[in-house]
Design a protein around this motif. Structure first.
Motif, PDB file in Angstrom:
ATOM      1  N   GLY A  80       0.807  -1.214   0.000  1.00 57.46           N
ATOM      2  CA  GLY A  80       0.000   0.000   0.000  1.00 57.46           C
ATOM      3  C   GLY A  80       0.837   1.260   0.000  1.00 57.46           C
ATOM      4  O   GLY A  80       0.528   2.234  -0.689  1.00 57.46           O
ATOM      5  N   MET A  81       1.932   1.259   0.762  1.00 58.13           N
ATOM      6  CA  MET A  81       2.790   2.442   0.797  1.00 58.13           C
ATOM      7  C   MET A  81       3.516   2.649  -0.529  1.00 58.13           C
ATOM      8  O   MET A  81       3.640   3.773  -1.010  1.00 58.13           O
ATOM      9  CB  MET A  81       3.795   2.332   1.943  1.00 58.13           C
ATOM     10  CG  MET A  81       3.163   2.446   3.307  1.00 58.13           C
ATOM     11  SD  MET A  81       2.133   3.918   3.524  1.00 58.13           S
ATOM     12  CE  MET A  81       3.348   5.200   3.376  1.00 58.13           C
ATOM     13  N   ILE A  82       3.973   1.565  -1.133  1.00 60.43           N
ATOM     14  CA  ILE A  82       4.638   1.681  -2.437  1.00 60.43           C
ATOM     15  C   ILE A  82       3.654   2.189  -3.488  1.00 60.43           C
ATOM     16  O   ILE A  82       3.991   3.051  -4.310  1.00 60.43           O
ATOM     17  CB  ILE A  82       5.262   0.336  -2.846  1.00 60.43           C
ATOM     18  CG1 ILE A  82       6.440   0.018  -1.933  1.00 60.43           C
ATOM     19  CG2 ILE A  82       5.706   0.350  -4.301  1.00 60.43           C
ATOM     20  CD1 ILE A  82       6.969  -1.384  -2.073  1.00 60.43           C
ATOM     21  N   ALA A  83       2.423   1.688  -3.470  1.00 61.83           N
ATOM     22  CA  ALA A  83       1.414   2.148  -4.424  1.00 61.83           C
ATOM     23  C   ALA A  83       1.047   3.606  -4.178  1.00 61.83           C
ATOM     24  O   ALA A  83       0.813   4.358  -5.128  1.00 61.83           O
ATOM     25  CB  ALA A  83       0.170   1.264  -4.335  1.00 61.83           C
ATOM     26  N   SER A  84       1.005   4.017  -2.918  1.00 56.58           N
ATOM     27  CA  SER A  84       0.706   5.414  -2.613  1.00 56.58           C
ATOM     28  C   SER A  84       1.794   6.339  -3.143  1.00 56.58           C
ATOM     29  O   SER A  84       1.500   7.409  -3.684  1.00 56.58           O
ATOM     30  CB  SER A  84       0.570   5.611  -1.099  1.00 56.58           C
ATOM     31  OG  SER A  84      -0.508   4.867  -0.601  1.00 56.58           O
ATOM     32  N   ILE A  85       3.039   5.928  -3.006  1.00 60.96           N
ATOM     33  CA  ILE A  85       4.141   6.730  -3.523  1.00 60.96           C
ATOM     34  C   ILE A  85       4.116   6.740  -5.058  1.00 60.96           C
ATOM     35  O   ILE A  85       4.399   7.755  -5.687  1.00 60.96           O
ATOM     36  CB  ILE A  85       5.480   6.206  -2.976  1.00 60.96           C
ATOM     37  CG1 ILE A  85       5.549   6.476  -1.467  1.00 60.96           C
ATOM     38  CG2 ILE A  85       6.666   6.839  -3.691  1.00 60.96           C
ATOM     39  CD1 ILE A  85       6.691   5.797  -0.751  1.00 60.96           C
ATOM     40  N   ALA A  86       3.741   5.623  -5.658  1.00 56.57           N
ATOM     41  CA  ALA A  86       3.673   5.548  -7.122  1.00 56.57           C
ATOM     42  C   ALA A  86       2.627   6.499  -7.685  1.00 56.57           C
ATOM     43  O   ALA A  86       2.783   7.017  -8.800  1.00 56.57           O
ATOM     44  CB  ALA A  86       3.381   4.119  -7.562  1.00 56.57           C
ATOM     45  N   LEU A  87       1.570   6.764  -6.923  1.00 55.21           N
ATOM     46  CA  LEU A  87       0.535   7.682  -7.402  1.00 55.21           C
ATOM     47  C   LEU A  87       1.022   9.121  -7.485  1.00 55.21           C
ATOM     48  O   LEU A  87       0.399   9.958  -8.140  1.00 55.21           O
ATOM     49  CB  LEU A  87      -0.697   7.615  -6.490  1.00 55.21           C
ATOM     50  CG  LEU A  87      -1.595   6.408  -6.681  1.00 55.21           C
ATOM     51  CD1 LEU A  87      -2.667   6.377  -5.609  1.00 55.21           C
ATOM     52  CD2 LEU A  87      -2.234   6.444  -8.055  1.00 55.21           C
TER      53      LEU A  87
ATOM     54  N   PRO B 138       3.933  11.533 -12.086  1.00 57.21           N
ATOM     55  CA  PRO B 138       3.069  11.850 -13.243  1.00 57.21           C
ATOM     56  C   PRO B 138       3.029  10.737 -14.289  1.00 57.21           C
ATOM     57  O   PRO B 138       2.023  10.583 -14.976  1.00 57.21           O
ATOM     58  CB  PRO B 138       3.718  13.103 -13.829  1.00 57.21           C
ATOM     59  CG  PRO B 138       4.554  13.661 -12.760  1.00 57.21           C
ATOM     60  CD  PRO B 138       4.963  12.525 -11.885  1.00 57.21           C
ATOM     61  N   ALA B 139       4.101   9.948 -14.400  1.00 59.56           N
ATOM     62  CA  ALA B 139       4.112   8.869 -15.392  1.00 59.56           C
ATOM     63  C   ALA B 139       3.027   7.836 -15.100  1.00 59.56           C
ATOM     64  O   ALA B 139       2.437   7.265 -16.017  1.00 59.56           O
ATOM     65  CB  ALA B 139       5.477   8.202 -15.423  1.00 59.56           C
ATOM     66  N   VAL B 140       2.741   7.603 -13.838  1.00 58.12           N
ATOM     67  CA  VAL B 140       1.692   6.643 -13.473  1.00 58.12           C
ATOM     68  C   VAL B 140       0.318   7.273 -13.643  1.00 58.12           C
ATOM     69  O   VAL B 140      -0.617   6.652 -14.138  1.00 58.12           O
ATOM     70  CB  VAL B 140       1.894   6.152 -12.020  1.00 58.12           C
ATOM     71  CG1 VAL B 140       0.744   5.281 -11.573  1.00 58.12           C
ATOM     72  CG2 VAL B 140       3.199   5.401 -11.912  1.00 58.12           C
ATOM     73  N   ARG B 141       0.188   8.533 -13.249  1.00 57.54           N
ATOM     74  CA  ARG B 141      -1.115   9.194 -13.314  1.00 57.54           C
ATOM     75  C   ARG B 141      -1.593   9.419 -14.737  1.00 57.54           C
ATOM     76  O   ARG B 141      -2.793   9.436 -15.012  1.00 57.54           O
ATOM     77  CB  ARG B 141      -1.058  10.541 -12.597  1.00 57.54           C
ATOM     78  CG  ARG B 141      -1.038  10.426 -11.114  1.00 57.54           C
ATOM     79  CD  ARG B 141      -1.232  11.779 -10.497  1.00 57.54           C
ATOM     80  NE  ARG B 141      -0.336  12.751 -11.124  1.00 57.54           N
ATOM     81  CZ  ARG B 141       0.482  13.539 -10.459  1.00 57.54           C
ATOM     82  NH1 ARG B 141       0.509  13.496  -9.172  1.00 57.54           N
ATOM     83  NH2 ARG B 141       1.255  14.385 -11.098  1.00 57.54           N
ATOM     84  N   ASP B 142      -0.673   9.631 -15.667  1.00 55.34           N
ATOM     85  CA  ASP B 142      -1.050   9.972 -17.034  1.00 55.34           C
ATOM     86  C   ASP B 142      -1.179   8.774 -17.967  1.00 55.34           C
ATOM     87  O   ASP B 142      -1.482   8.947 -19.141  1.00 55.34           O
ATOM     88  CB  ASP B 142      -0.025  10.949 -17.620  1.00 55.34           C
ATOM     89  CG  ASP B 142       0.006  12.271 -16.873  1.00 55.34           C
ATOM     90  OD1 ASP B 142      -1.009  12.601 -16.221  1.00 55.34           O
ATOM     91  OD2 ASP B 142       1.039  12.962 -16.945  1.00 55.34           O
TER      92      ASP B 142
ATOM     93  N   ALA C 121      -7.228   2.587 -16.277  1.00 53.58           N
ATOM     94  CA  ALA C 121      -7.098   1.244 -15.694  1.00 53.58           C
ATOM     95  C   ALA C 121      -5.883   1.147 -14.782  1.00 53.58           C
ATOM     96  O   ALA C 121      -5.949   0.558 -13.699  1.00 53.58           O
ATOM     97  CB  ALA C 121      -7.011   0.202 -16.799  1.00 53.58           C
ATOM     98  N   VAL C 122      -4.772   1.749 -15.187  1.00 52.78           N
ATOM     99  CA  VAL C 122      -3.558   1.685 -14.379  1.00 52.78           C
ATOM    100  C   VAL C 122      -3.734   2.482 -13.096  1.00 52.78           C
ATOM    101  O   VAL C 122      -3.370   2.032 -12.006  1.00 52.78           O
ATOM    102  CB  VAL C 122      -2.343   2.206 -15.188  1.00 52.78           C
ATOM    103  CG1 VAL C 122      -1.109   2.288 -14.318  1.00 52.78           C
ATOM    104  CG2 VAL C 122      -2.102   1.330 -16.392  1.00 52.78           C
ATOM    105  N   VAL C 123      -4.306   3.666 -13.200  1.00 56.31           N
ATOM    106  CA  VAL C 123      -4.513   4.511 -12.020  1.00 56.31           C
ATOM    107  C   VAL C 123      -5.479   3.835 -11.048  1.00 56.31           C
ATOM    108  O   VAL C 123      -5.255   3.845  -9.832  1.00 56.31           O
ATOM    109  CB  VAL C 123      -5.017   5.908 -12.435  1.00 56.31           C
ATOM    110  CG1 VAL C 123      -5.381   6.727 -11.219  1.00 56.31           C
ATOM    111  CG2 VAL C 123      -3.972   6.623 -13.260  1.00 56.31           C
ATOM    112  N   THR C 124      -6.519   3.227 -11.561  1.00 57.56           N
ATOM    113  CA  THR C 124      -7.480   2.537 -10.700  1.00 57.56           C
ATOM    114  C   THR C 124      -6.823   1.353  -9.995  1.00 57.56           C
ATOM    115  O   THR C 124      -7.042   1.141  -8.800  1.00 57.56           O
ATOM    116  CB  THR C 124      -8.682   2.044 -11.531  1.00 57.56           C
ATOM    117  OG1 THR C 124      -9.262   3.175 -12.196  1.00 57.56           O
ATOM    118  CG2 THR C 124      -9.723   1.392 -10.651  1.00 57.56           C
ATOM    119  N   THR C 125      -6.007   0.601 -10.707  1.00 58.02           N
ATOM    120  CA  THR C 125      -5.324  -0.542 -10.109  1.00 58.02           C
ATOM    121  C   THR C 125      -4.369  -0.095  -9.009  1.00 58.02           C
ATOM    122  O   THR C 125      -4.341  -0.680  -7.917  1.00 58.02           O
ATOM    123  CB  THR C 125      -4.550  -1.324 -11.184  1.00 58.02           C
ATOM    124  OG1 THR C 125      -5.450  -1.711 -12.211  1.00 58.02           O
ATOM    125  CG2 THR C 125      -3.884  -2.539 -10.596  1.00 58.02           C
ATOM    126  N   VAL C 126      -3.607   0.948  -9.267  1.00 59.88           N
ATOM    127  CA  VAL C 126      -2.664   1.442  -8.258  1.00 59.88           C
ATOM    128  C   VAL C 126      -3.419   2.018  -7.069  1.00 59.88           C
ATOM    129  O   VAL C 126      -3.008   1.858  -5.920  1.00 59.88           O
ATOM    130  CB  VAL C 126      -1.691   2.472  -8.877  1.00 59.88           C
ATOM    131  CG1 VAL C 126      -0.803   3.112  -7.827  1.00 59.88           C
ATOM    132  CG2 VAL C 126      -0.849   1.820  -9.952  1.00 59.88           C
TER     133      VAL C 126
END
Length: 69
Positions: free
Chosen positions: A20-27, A30-34, A38-43
């Motif tokens: 959960g912490m790694i996914a929170s940092i990944a959000l 900008p590369a993950v958000r853009d 589907a990717v943003v929802t999964t993260v």
């Protein structure tokens, strides 16, 4: 005396909190958000593991604690 069930509970709690912490940092990147919805929802769903892991850790602490007389 510690049982196997409680030690597994702690392991699951630590792993879920870590994911959960790694996914929170990944959000935050900008590369993950853009990339796409589907990717943003999964993260985002993976980021919900942090509070769930914290809750499991608290449950483990309550179950493994000693009762005072």
């Amino acid at each position: 005396m510690q049982t196997q069930k409680s030690s597994r509970l702690l392991g699951v709690a630590v792993v879920m909190f870590g994911i959960g912490m790694i996914a929170s940092i990944a959000l935050l990147f900008p590369a993950v958000r853009d990339t796409g919805t589907a990717v943003v929802t999964t993260v985002y769903v993976l980021a919900m593991g942090a509070p769930l892991g914290l809750l499991l850790g608290i449950v483990f602490a309550l179950l493994s604690g000693r009762r005072s007389r």
